[in-house]
Motif scaffolding. Structure first.
Motif, short mmCIF file in Angstrom:
data_model
loop_
_atom_site.label_atom_id
_atom_site.label_comp_id
_atom_site.label_asym_id
_atom_site.label_seq_id
_atom_site.Cartn_x
_atom_site.Cartn_y
_atom_site.Cartn_z
N GLU A 6 0.87 -1.19 0.00
CA GLU A 6 0.00 0.00 0.00
C GLU A 6 0.90 1.23 0.00
O GLU A 6 1.74 1.38 0.88
CB GLU A 6 -0.94 0.00 1.21
N ASN A 7 0.74 2.07 -1.02
CA ASN A 7 1.54 3.29 -1.14
C ASN A 7 0.62 4.49 -1.22
O ASN A 7 -0.34 4.49 -1.98
CB ASN A 7 2.38 3.29 -2.43
N ARG A 8 0.95 5.50 -0.46
CA ARG A 8 0.19 6.73 -0.56
C ARG A 8 0.42 7.35 -1.95
O ARG A 8 1.54 7.38 -2.45
CB ARG A 8 0.60 7.71 0.53
N CYS A 9 -0.65 7.85 -2.55
CA CYS A 9 -0.59 8.24 -3.96
C CYS A 9 -1.69 9.25 -4.24
O CYS A 9 -2.87 8.93 -4.06
CB CYS A 9 -0.77 6.97 -4.80
N PHE A 10 -1.34 10.46 -4.61
CA PHE A 10 -2.32 11.50 -4.94
C PHE A 10 -3.38 11.63 -3.85
O PHE A 10 -4.57 11.70 -4.14
CB PHE A 10 -2.96 11.23 -6.30
N GLY A 11 -2.94 11.63 -2.62
CA GLY A 11 -3.86 11.81 -1.49
C GLY A 11 -4.65 10.58 -1.11
O GLY A 11 -5.31 10.56 -0.07
N GLY A 12 -4.59 9.53 -1.92
CA GLY A 12 -5.28 8.28 -1.62
C GLY A 12 -4.28 7.16 -1.43
O GLY A 12 -3.14 7.39 -1.01
N GLN A 14 -2.59 3.59 -3.28
CA GLN A 14 -2.45 2.59 -4.33
C GLN A 14 -2.09 1.28 -3.65
O GLN A 14 -0.99 1.13 -3.11
CB GLN A 14 -1.36 2.99 -5.32
N MET A 60 -0.96 0.16 -13.69
CA MET A 60 -0.88 0.78 -12.37
C MET A 60 0.32 1.71 -12.25
O MET A 60 0.25 2.74 -11.58
CB MET A 60 -0.76 -0.35 -11.36
N ILE A 61 1.43 1.36 -12.92
CA ILE A 61 2.62 2.20 -12.82
C ILE A 61 2.86 3.05 -14.05
O ILE A 61 3.62 4.01 -13.99
CB ILE A 61 3.90 1.38 -12.50
N LYS A 62 2.22 2.76 -15.18
CA LYS A 62 2.57 3.48 -16.41
C LYS A 62 1.45 4.31 -17.04
O LYS A 62 1.72 5.14 -17.90
CB LYS A 62 3.07 2.48 -17.47
N GLN A 66 -3.96 7.52 -11.74
CA GLN A 66 -4.32 7.85 -10.35
C GLN A 66 -4.57 9.34 -10.14
O GLN A 66 -5.47 9.71 -9.37
CB GLN A 66 -3.22 7.35 -9.40
N TRP A 68 -5.74 11.64 -12.13
CA TRP A 68 -7.05 12.06 -12.63
C TRP A 68 -8.17 11.42 -11.83
O TRP A 68 -9.22 12.05 -11.59
CB TRP A 68 -7.18 11.73 -14.13
N ALA A 260 -1.21 7.10 -21.61
CA ALA A 260 -1.06 8.17 -20.63
C ALA A 260 -1.52 9.51 -21.20
O ALA A 260 -2.10 10.34 -20.50
CB ALA A 260 0.40 8.26 -20.18
#
Lengths: 276, 276
Positions: A6-12, A14, A60-62, A66, A68, A260
């Motif tokens: 679990e990684n923090r990502c754009f305020g949420g 991932q 998920m990575i490319k 997230q 948007w 992207a």
């Protein structure tokens, strides 16, 4: 269900999770982006189905989804493209077997025991994430790339009422008439082509269309353009006056750089339908 | 110079190129994003230096820089993090040798023959791209992640007048006092610590600072927080009243999800300096 990361990502958040799948008879892994809003209540869900050779991880990575999705308060699910691992049938080719499930339920050996991706994506995984996360399963939309674009379109048209909107990046549009389709459907579903029709976006568009908006982006420089059969879906959409937009993007190819580039448009498109 | 790949991306081109490097004595690969505006004239340049274990590719596919760079009309260069290949010295550890050049010119064997990353990034590669692409080399800015954040800060402060702005994501801030630094500087530069000072952002900040704005983002949940030594650079910035902002981002870790989250801010920050 196990938490892999679990990684923090754009305020949420991932997340990456795995679980024992009944449909596929093996451990399955998926990614899930939850926006900040999921901390206080259920949020709408966008499915992203990936293409040949991909796992849950590539998009998920490319794909740059997230940021948007966070802006729109939408969750994004990134399923794997097939069952995997020891004891799961495979083929040396990149376009059959592991990494190439084509979003169908295989009826033929050696694939039938594990390759039940239609059931997995349409029933088991939504049940699981709907129970475990703050997701509003009454507000779902679906997209995908290439083989995953095929999956998004066929699931959307094959499950009327499930998805409010469908989009695709460079989808395989007419697999029953393409080398990306005939080989795999023969292997998974058998030689009787009657069983293939439910998994061909062009045939489904001709028959029923989709009760909601459709957005498709495909590059004019797509190196797999002949395999995609975009012209057949374009004709079918136009013939039935389907609510939809098909954009041929000048100079773009089949890569994640293409995805992207237009991800913001796709997420905005789905947000409009999800919040309508 | 060889073209490895060119993909259309956000209206511009994401290219990958290789060339025989004199500084490193081996073939080197780099990525370069050119926005649409480069078709009609030279555009400003942002350098992105990557961290341990990375090649030119990681940031290029995972950091989400191209969309924001396209919006600002800025090119982004993604160099490799070390020389590579047969005949180039290496170490079994992930943090020494190939993938871990630390942006210094090695003076010690077995590293000295190829590990000349300072010269490569500060002279050879800018000369090459300035000659081959529509880049305005009078308008350069630099950023990076982790070891690449260290590189960005030390190059910016070590080459006064070269860069208009510098930023970093989770940079190694005080390598002469960290296990991410002492081991590598001993190997590359020798045991005499006097040779290390030019490659320590905290020491450079104490001595001269940077003649322009500085932006640093580091996550409060960074799993390598103790190795980064952010507190030392923070103190040095505050002590000299450096024009700059250091943000501790709540809950974020060391991953590319963290980088992607704040990429828009960094590119906007550099655009402001580049177009001032």
């Amino acid at each position: 269900m196990k938490t892999i990361a679990e990684n923090r990502c754009f305020g949420g958040t991932q997340g990456v999770y795995s679980h024992a799948s009944k449909a596929c008879g093996t451990e399955m892994t998926f990614g899930l982006f939850l926006p900040e809003e999921a901390a206080t209540g259920p949020v709408p869900v966008l499915w992203f189905l990936s293409g040949l050779t991909c796992t849950h991880e590539n998009a998920m990575i490319k794909a740059g989804a997230q940021g948007w999705a966070a802006e729109q308060g939408i969750a994004v699910v990134f399923p794997d493209t097939s069952p995997r691992g020891e004891g799961v049938a495979n083929d040396e080719a990149y376009d059959l077997g592991q990494g190439a499930g084509f979003y169908v339920n295989a009826t033929q050996d050696p694939w039938a025991p594990h390759f039940q991706m239609w059931d997995y994506i349409s029933a088991e995984l939504p049940d699981l994430i709907g129970a475990k996360f703050a997701l509003d399963m009454d507000r779902q939309a679906i997209t995908g790339h290439s083989m995953g674009g095929h999956g998004a379109l066929t699931l959307a048209m094959g499950l009327p009422g499930r998805f409010r909107s469908v989009s695709a990046f460079a989808p395989i549009c007419h697999p029953t008439r393409s080398d990306w389709g005939r080989k795999q459907f023969t292997a998974y579903l058998g030689a009787d082509e009657a069983a293939w029709a439910a998994h061909d976006a062009t045939l489904l568009m001709q028959k029923n269309g989709f009760d909601g908006p459709v957005l498709i982006d495909t590059g004019t420089a797509d190196q797999f353009g002949d395999l995609l059969g975009t012209e057949h879906l374009a004709a079918a959409m136009a013939a039935r006056r389907q609510d939809g937009v098909l954009r041929l993007q000048k100079g773009y190819d089949h890569s994640y750089f293409f995805i992207a580039t237009f991800m913001e448009d796709h997420i905005d498109f789905h947000a409009q339908a999800l919040y309508a």
